[in-house]
Design a protein around this motif. Structure first.
Motif, PDB file in Angstrom:
ATOM      1  N   ASN A  35      -7.771   1.932  -2.678  1.00  0.00           N
ATOM      2  CA  ASN A  35      -7.257   3.273  -2.425  1.00  0.00           C
ATOM      3  C   ASN A  35      -7.321   3.690  -0.956  1.00  0.00           C
ATOM      4  O   ASN A  35      -6.382   4.278  -0.433  1.00  0.00           O
ATOM      5  CB  ASN A  35      -8.084   4.237  -3.280  1.00  0.00           C
ATOM      6  N   ILE A  36      -8.419   3.353  -0.286  1.00  0.00           N
ATOM      7  CA  ILE A  36      -8.614   3.838   1.088  1.00  0.00           C
ATOM      8  C   ILE A  36      -8.062   2.859   2.114  1.00  0.00           C
ATOM      9  O   ILE A  36      -7.356   3.245   3.039  1.00  0.00           O
ATOM     10  CB  ILE A  36     -10.112   4.137   1.336  1.00  0.00           C
ATOM     11  N   GLY A  37      -8.359   1.594   1.960  1.00  0.00           N
ATOM     12  CA  GLY A  37      -7.727   0.581   2.800  1.00  0.00           C
ATOM     13  C   GLY A  37      -8.457   0.226   4.078  1.00  0.00           C
ATOM     14  O   GLY A  37      -8.149  -0.777   4.700  1.00  0.00           O
ATOM     15  N   LEU A  48       4.796   2.749   9.583  1.00  0.00           N
ATOM     16  CA  LEU A  48       3.383   2.678   9.190  1.00  0.00           C
ATOM     17  C   LEU A  48       2.957   3.756   8.197  1.00  0.00           C
ATOM     18  O   LEU A  48       1.934   3.604   7.526  1.00  0.00           O
ATOM     19  CB  LEU A  48       2.498   2.781  10.434  1.00  0.00           C
ATOM     20  N   GLY A  49       3.705   4.870   8.118  1.00  0.00           N
ATOM     21  CA  GLY A  49       3.351   5.909   7.150  1.00  0.00           C
ATOM     22  C   GLY A  49       3.327   7.284   7.785  1.00  0.00           C
ATOM     23  O   GLY A  49       3.305   7.406   9.011  1.00  0.00           O
ATOM     24  N   ASP A  50       3.325   8.303   6.935  1.00  0.00           N
ATOM     25  CA  ASP A  50       3.405   9.689   7.403  1.00  0.00           C
ATOM     26  C   ASP A  50       2.044  10.302   7.689  1.00  0.00           C
ATOM     27  O   ASP A  50       1.898  11.109   8.581  1.00  0.00           O
ATOM     28  CB  ASP A  50       4.091  10.557   6.338  1.00  0.00           C
ATOM     29  N   LYS A  55      -4.132   3.069   4.184  1.00  0.00           N
ATOM     30  CA  LYS A  55      -4.021   2.373   2.903  1.00  0.00           C
ATOM     31  C   LYS A  55      -3.188   1.094   3.004  1.00  0.00           C
ATOM     32  O   LYS A  55      -3.481   0.114   2.334  1.00  0.00           O
ATOM     33  CB  LYS A  55      -3.401   3.345   1.887  1.00  0.00           C
ATOM     34  N   HIS A  56      -2.148   1.102   3.841  1.00  0.00           N
ATOM     35  CA  HIS A  56      -1.241  -0.051   3.902  1.00  0.00           C
ATOM     36  C   HIS A  56      -1.423  -0.933   5.127  1.00  0.00           C
ATOM     37  O   HIS A  56      -0.798  -1.985   5.217  1.00  0.00           O
ATOM     38  CB  HIS A  56       0.208   0.436   3.832  1.00  0.00           C
ATOM     39  N   LEU A  57      -2.247  -0.494   6.087  1.00  0.00           N
ATOM     40  CA  LEU A  57      -2.316  -1.188   7.378  1.00  0.00           C
ATOM     41  C   LEU A  57      -2.623  -2.681   7.250  1.00  0.00           C
ATOM     42  O   LEU A  57      -1.916  -3.522   7.801  1.00  0.00           O
ATOM     43  CB  LEU A  57      -3.356  -0.520   8.292  1.00  0.00           C
TER      44      LEU A  57
END
Ligand code: TXA
Ligand code: MG
Length: 332
Positions: free
Chosen positions: A177-179, A280-282, A289-291
């Motif tokens: 969840n956190i990444g 990379l995300g908002d 989380k996705h890095l």
């Protein structure tokens, strides 16, 4: 060794937990999900099992492991000289993405703490991790389940890529969840001191216990207090350059002829003329989380250089910390 994959993405079967317990009791390694990243677990009371973690990861022996426990009660049995504020921290943030470094009172072997007189302990907030810890009823030593130097695994497939054939078992609990890895806090002094930033911030800690310090990021390369922070970390296969937005066009022109990927945050950079642009995300949470999944996907046979837009966040944010450590160069 054949690595067994156990699926716990939907349900946590008692029979599977019993099997995991047997594997751990035999002194073998089990990778499992936590809310931060996947951990590579061994029975912390078994010296040989702990040594296997270092071998499987290729981890330097002077880098201590985090011990995972199921409860505050179990945590407190392993440590001594605990300052008053620690119970407040545990009651507020655990189970959760925070590791407490405290004076070691346990009789765990020397390998787990790399010979230090302190021990890093956390209570992970993940149903699979907690079910395993409650079943085994022993502390579990678990660093991130990657080969040393690579980005930590946030999906079971990442663990498989790094450790297939080297460990007994991988428990799949889906994407974490956190990444990013937990906040590591030195709790041996009168004021808590952050050794590694994570999802629990300095402000959050200071808010509940009055004060909290953090290492100065400029001193990243000087004698680190947390041994693990001195090694290369989180690096993708191709070199990563962390670049401030206004410098990106200039850097790209100096790298002409190289195959580049650009990890961007500002929508205006989407159409940049490089091999591939990846958003990379908002939000900070979404990027975190996705890095590591993105960094792992960038293979050196496709790209010579990875450029990453520098986020406009505080220096001490976990995201900026990890990007700086993953980077071979920072252009500001
Ligand atoms: O989120 C996490 O913390 C993940 C999951 C699996 O729990 N674990 C993790 O472990 O990131 P690892 O081994 O990759 O990182 C542990 C960090 C290292 O920087 C290590 O040096 C530090 O914690 N550490 C562990 N024990 C310590 C101690 N006694 N004193 C100072 N630093 C310590
Ligand atoms: Mg690690």
């Amino acid at each position: 060794m054949k690595t067994k994959l156990i699926d716990m993405t939907e349900t946590i079967e008692q029979s599977a937990l019993a099997e995991i317990k047997t594997i751990l009791q035999r002194g073998e390694l089990v990778a499992f999900p936590t809310e931060t990243v996947y951990g590579l677990g061994a029975d912390a009371t078994n010296e040989l099992a702990v040594q296997r973690i270092f071998a499987a990861k290729g981890r330097p022996s002077d880098n201590p492991l985090i011990v995972h426990v199921a409860s505050k009660r179990q945590l407190l049995t392993l440590v001594t000289d605990v300052p008053d504020y620690v119970e407040t921290l545990i009651d507020t943030f655990s189970p959760g993405p925070i590791t407490y470094v405290l004076k070691n009172a346990s009789n765990l072997g020397k390998t787990v703490t790399a010979g230090l007189n302190t021990i890093g302990i956390r209570i992970p907030n993940h149903p699979v991790a907690l079910a395993i810890l409650e079943t085994i009823e022993r502390p579990i030593a678990a660093p991130s389940a990657n080969r040393s130097g690579k980005p930590s695994p946030t999906r079971a497939i990442h663990v498989l890529e790094d450790l297939a054939g080297k460990i007994a078992c991988i428990v799949d609990g889906g994407s974490t969840n956190i990444g990013l890895e937990s906040t590591v806090v030195d709790c041996t002094k009168s004021v808590p001191f952050i050794l590694r930033p994570g999802a629990i911030t300095r402000e959050q800690i200071a808010e509940v216990v009055g004060a909290c310090d953090i290492y100065e990021t400029e001193k990243i390369t000087e004698q680190p207090k947390s041994p693990g922070m001195k090694y290369v970390h989180y690096a993708p296969e191709a070199p990563l350059m962390l670049v401030e937005k206004s410098k990106i066009a200039g850097v790209i022109s100096t790298l002409k002829g190289k195959r580049m990927a650009l990890l961007y945050l500002s929508p205006s950079l989407k159409e940049t003329a490089v091999e591939e642009t990846i958003f990379l995300g908002d939000t900070e949470e979404e990027i975190a989380k996705h890095l590591y999944d993105i960094l792992r996907s960038l293979k050196k046979d496709k790209f010579d250089v990875i450029l990453c837009e520098m986020p406009t966040l505080k220096e001490e944010s976990a995201l900026v910390d990890r990007l700086k450590r993953a980077a071979t160069e920072v252009v500001t």
